[in-house]
Design an enzyme around this catalytic site. Structure first.
Site, PDB file in Angstrom:
ATOM      1  CD  GLU A 174      39.928 113.820   9.363  1.00  0.00           C
ATOM      2  OE1 GLU A 174      40.091 113.110  11.018  1.00  0.00           O
ATOM      3  OE2 GLU A 174      38.575 113.061   9.834  1.00  0.00           O
ATOM      4  CD  GLU A 294      37.723 110.950   5.934  1.00  0.00           C
ATOM      5  OE1 GLU A 294      37.537 110.917   6.924  1.00  0.00           O
ATOM      6  OE2 GLU A 294      39.468 111.248   5.589  1.00  0.00           O
TER       7      GLU A 294
HETATM    8  O1  AHR Z   1      37.626 107.246   7.633  1.00  0.00           O
HETATM    9  C1  AHR Z   1      38.324 106.992   9.343  1.00  0.00           C
HETATM   10  C2  AHR Z   1      39.017 108.285   9.979  1.00  0.00           C
HETATM   11  O2  AHR Z   1      37.709 108.836  10.169  1.00  0.00           O
HETATM   12  C3  AHR Z   1      40.264 108.797   8.589  1.00  0.00           C
HETATM   13  O3  AHR Z   1      41.545 108.236   9.120  1.00  0.00           O
HETATM   14  C4  AHR Z   1      40.320 110.218   9.343  1.00  0.00           C
HETATM   15  O4  AHR Z   1      41.253 110.933   8.295  1.00  0.00           O
HETATM   16  C5  AHR Z   1      39.129 110.883  10.284  1.00  0.00           C
HETATM   17  O5  AHR Z   1      38.529 110.894  11.128  1.00  0.00           O
END
Ligand code: AHR
Length: 504
Positions: A174, A294
């Protein structure tokens, strides 16, 4: 209405990569420390610090890859602080997740030991946001150099003779946000620079390099500038029923919340399709994979817990989001090559929760256990004729890093995916998304004669049924058998259920 599912066995589908069934363990809250890791001296049974009951539970899921150390934590992490004698390791302030000071007792060697214990391939995210090219290049030399070199010598001093098998490699996380607040042009250039020095030093082995994506505009620029140097494009999709400030409770909700959650969950498909369209401009052969590293539900933390630890309970609603999402990822496996649910233990849509010496498997765990039949199987295209469960509508609130979706697509009551494994077995996974209506589903298989299905089903007495430490087996799968005639099998799916069937 009777719902119909048609499975095509004569069309050539892609292989569903087992890496779609990946997991994610970040240094966040109680995922690593006080979750998976209890330390060598803990009274809780462990092997070299890793909690044995969790290791056993995770082994049963056949987890193909485990992403680490973050998440946002990855772009703050300096790997050299996590090697060598534990007593000499400096701590690190976990600035994104509660500001706790960690002792760095879980570092490279420990994480890779966990991967070996559970049989998962490591998927490491390197630090671009606050790291250097040299730091990342040396980490790879440390990990993968078989011969003599400064980093290989350091690894041997720390007790590991042979290099590890490293393939999945993330270049940042990110980087548009917590990983450096970059603009796409800048990240594209940095990505090109960093990846130039990312090598697998083991002869015959290469890296699968993952670049950080976001939404359409960012992804277009990144693909234009760097697609030649990428193997995967990482995108994230969280299902948040409310807004970031008030996401909604994981366990106390009504029918509209159930419906909105599933509809937002289903919208991951819109995001995949849009990202695929952009990738097709630069990579029509689909060499580069979508890496959905994610995904999962994100609710308000359990009352009384640290807001920075993201600890939430998990109900049959989460199981439906998992079943639906995995069906969608399977059905887009021509482009989706890797995916990771967030996160493994005690954080967000976890597959297991711990409290002291007690551990429970969540409803989401059981979905992963049931769906593993699809790993590395050939996708069989399906057609679904089913009633609309929730109609198309405007987006309410936001849904996190989700591709700026403004409109929620309608969802059908039934979601499915099907595959053919290497032993010739046809498997079908089905979800009945309805909160209180059962569904009679007629299943037809084109190109095969089938008359029955055998498998398991996960359902629960209430929309918010969950497993607790006192009652850990409230939501567990049961045997499920269905039969039929004339090549049409009929499955009676209870309301809010996820099923897997082997058809014969
Ligand atoms: O999974 C929690 C957070 O969500 C992670 O650290 C980040 O990559 C995303 O914004």
């Amino acid at each position: 209405m009777k719902h119909r599912v048609l499975i095509e066995t004569e069309l050539n589908g892609p292989t569903i990569s087992r890496h779609i069934y990946g997991h994610f363990a970040e240094h966040l809250g109680r995922c690593i420390y006080d979750g998976l890791w209890v330390g060598e001296d803990s009274p809780i049974p462990n092997v070299r610090g890793w909690r044995s009951d969790l290791v056993e539970a995770l082994k049963r899921l056949r987890i193909p890859n485990l992403r680490w150390p973050g998440g946002c934590f990855a772009d703050t992490y300096h790997w050299r602080d996590g090697i060598g004698p534990k007593s000499e390791r400096p701590g690190i302030v976990n600035v994104y997740w509660g500001g706790t000071v960690e002792n760095n007792h879980v570092g490279t060697h420990e994480f890779l030991d966990l991967c070996e214990q559970i049989g998962a391939e490591p998927y490491i995210a390197g630090n671009v946001g606050s790291g250097t090219v040299r730091e990342m290049a040396e980490w790879l030399e440390y990990l993968t150099m078989p011969g003599d070199s400064p980093m290989a010598r350091l690894r041997r001093q720390n007790g590991r003779e042979e290099p590890w098998n490293i393939r999945l490699w993330g270049i940042g996380n990110e980087n548009w946000g917590c990983g450096g607040s970059m603009r796409p042009q800048y990240y594209a250039d940095l990505y090109r620079q960093f990846q130039t020095y990312c090598r697998n030093f083991t002869p015959g082995k290469s890296l699968y390099k993952v670049a950080c994506g976001l939404t359409d505009e960012w992804n277009d620029i990144l693909m234009r500038e760097a697609h030649r140097f990428m193997d995967g494009l990482s995108i994230h999709y969280y299902t948040v029923p409310g807004a970031w400030a008030a996401k909604g409770s994981a366990t106390q909700f009504e029918v509209p919340d159930w419906q909105l959650t599933l509809q937002k969950g289903a919208n991951i498909e819109q995001f995949i399709i849009r990202t695929d369209h952009i990738m097709n401009r630069y990579d029509p052969q689909k060499r580069i994979g979508i890496v959905m590293d994610e995904w999962g539900t994100w609710f308000d933390v359990e009352p009384g817990t640290n807001p920075g630890f993201l600890y939430q309970q998990n109900t049959i609603r989460d199981a439906l989001v998992a079943g639906l999402t995995l069906n969608i990822l399977n059905n887009h496996s021509d482009r989706v090559q890797v995916a990771n649910i967030a996160q493994t233990v005690n954080v967000l849509q976890a597959v297991a929760l711990t409290e002291g010496s007690r551990m429970l498997r969540t409803p989401t765990y059981h979905v992963f256990e049931m769906y593993q039949v699809h790993q590395d199987a050939k996708l069989l295209p399906t057609h679904v004729l089913s009633e609309t469960y929730v109609p198309e509508r405007d987006m309410q609130g936001t849904s996190g890093a989700n591709g700026s979706v403004n409109r929620l697509w309608q969802i059908k009551q039934i979601s499915v995916s099907a595959s053919l494994d290497s032993c010739g077995n046809t498997h079908l996974t089905l979800c009945n998304l309805h909160h209180d209506q059962p569904a009679e589903v007629s299943i037809e298989v084109r190109g095969q004669t089938v008359s029955r299905g055998k498998g398991r089903i996960l359902t629960a007495p209430a929309m918010n049924s969950m497993n607790t430490f006192d009652n850990p087996d409230t939501v567990v799968p049961q045997d499920f058998e269905v039969s039929g005639r004339d090549n049409a099998i009929v499955a009676e799916l209870p309301a809010r259920s996820v099923a897997v069937l082997r058809l014969s």
